[in-house]
Each structure stands twice: as C-alpha cells, then as structure tokens.
Design a protein around this motif. Structure first.
Motif, PDB file in Angstrom:
ATOM      1  N   PRO A 125       0.834  -1.198   0.000  1.00 42.55           N
ATOM      2  CA  PRO A 125       0.000   0.000   0.000  1.00 42.55           C
ATOM      3  C   PRO A 125       0.874   1.255   0.000  1.00 42.55           C
ATOM      4  CG  PRO A 125      -0.034  -1.060   2.154  1.00 42.55           C
ATOM      5  CD  PRO A 125       0.737  -1.949   1.231  1.00 42.55           C
ATOM      6  N   ASP A 126       0.248   2.383  -0.353  1.00 41.24           N
ATOM      7  CA  ASP A 126       0.974   3.645  -0.408  1.00 41.24           C
ATOM      8  C   ASP A 126       1.346   4.173   0.966  1.00 41.24           C
ATOM      9  OD1 ASP A 126       0.810   3.603  -3.140  1.00 41.24           O
ATOM     10  OD2 ASP A 126      -1.033   4.790  -3.207  1.00 41.24           O
ATOM     11  N   LYS A 127       0.619   3.753   1.998  1.00 43.24           N
ATOM     12  CA  LYS A 127       0.908   4.228   3.348  1.00 43.24           C
ATOM     13  C   LYS A 127       1.159   3.036   4.267  1.00 43.24           C
ATOM     14  CE  LYS A 127      -4.037   4.674   4.094  1.00 43.24           C
ATOM     15  NZ  LYS A 127      -5.131   5.534   4.409  1.00 43.24           N
ATOM     16  N   PRO A 128       1.804   3.262   5.392  1.00 45.06           N
ATOM     17  CA  PRO A 128       2.089   2.146   6.310  1.00 45.06           C
ATOM     18  C   PRO A 128       0.810   1.473   6.806  1.00 45.06           C
ATOM     19  CG  PRO A 128       3.267   4.134   6.961  1.00 45.06           C
ATOM     20  CD  PRO A 128       2.332   4.526   5.868  1.00 45.06           C
ATOM     21  N   SER A 129       0.910   0.197   7.118  1.00 44.41           N
ATOM     22  CA  SER A 129      -0.222  -0.572   7.621  1.00 44.41           C
ATOM     23  C   SER A 129       0.134  -1.182   8.971  1.00 44.41           C
ATOM     24  CB  SER A 129      -0.571  -1.704   6.660  1.00 44.41           C
ATOM     25  OG  SER A 129      -0.915  -1.195   5.408  1.00 44.41           O
TER      26      SER A 129
END
Length: 160
Positions: A125-129
């Motif tokens: 994903p484009d942002k942390p998870s």
C-alpha cells in the motif's frame, strides 16, 4: 544436491528432509549433522569432526552431541538400538551406513503434486499498515472479556 535413501529425500539446497511427500521437521543443527554424516559416509566421523563441523569448534558437552544424534536418528526413522542408517562405532565415532543415491536437485521429483502457477507478487500500500490482533482475556473471570475487546477497539480507533 539431493541425497536419496530408503524412502527419504535429503535436499541440501532447500534444507529439507522429505519422507515420501511429507516434509520432516529437522532442527538446523540436526540438519547440519545429517548432512555432514551423509556427505562423509565413506569414513567414520569422530566426535571432534562433528563438533568442528556443526558447532564450529565451540566447546559442547557430549550430551549436546548425543541429543542431536538422537534427533537425527529419529528424523530418519532410525534408533540407537537399531542403527540401520547411523552407526555408532564405540570410541571411534559415527558413520552413515545407509545406501545413498545422489541426484541433482532439479532432476528428481519427490511428490506427485503438479507444479503450481506462480502467484502474482503482492503490492504494497501507499501508506504504512498496522494489524491489530485480538487480545485474550488471561484472567479466569469471563466477565473481563469485554475489557480485552475494548482495548483492541481503542487501539484501532486511535489509528483512524
């Protein structure tokens, strides 16, 4: 390299031991011990040889070596009483005495499972998870289950 003996396949590249279609769990030092004994099956391996090869010369007790040998025998269906594959030569050492065939890793199929299609690579994903797993109520009071659930909900809502 793959070594075949009895109904076992010992794959040094994948670091796996197969019995038929099943993978047999082998601890890393036990795997290294089996590999050393199989590769050097034409001679007797002394305790010192095994300690140098498996423990890189570190000082270990005879009990540690005995434990690994017993685990190796157990993994290949052998025992200290039977010694049909790993033979103990008193005051001399140990030797792999089973009949071994060598095969290149890619050329021998251990199972009849058809080759699976490669799975597509997962995209990030484009942002942390962050994954928040459920908590377990460790108290013996079942009325405290709500507290464990509430902590998880609070953590999740704090990230939103």
């Amino acid at each position: 390299m793959r070594y075949l003996f009895e109904d076992y396949a010992f794959d040094t590249d994948l670091r796996e031991l197969h019995r038929g279609a099943d993978v047999v769990f082998v601890a890393p030092q036990v795997f290294d011990l089996l590999e050393y004994l199989i590769r050097n099956r034409e001679r007797v391996a002394s305790k010192d040889d095994l300690i140098n090869a498996i423990w890189n010369g570190r000082i270990v007790s005879d009990a540690a070596l005995t434990t690994r040998l017993n685990a190796a025998r157990s993994a290949i269906g052998d025992s200290g009483q039977e010694q049909r594959l790993i033979k103990t030569l008193p005051r001399k050492g140990f030797r792999f005495v089973g009949t071994v065939r060598e095969a290149q890793t890619a050329s021998v199929a251990v199972t009849d499972i058809p080759a699976q299609q490669p799975k597509p690579a997962l995209t990030l994903p484009d942002k942390p998870s962050v994954a928040v797993l459920p908590f377990t109520n460790l108290s013996s009071d079942p009325e405290q289950d709500y507290f464990a659930d509430g902590v998880v909900e609070d953590i999740i809502s704090g990230f939103a």
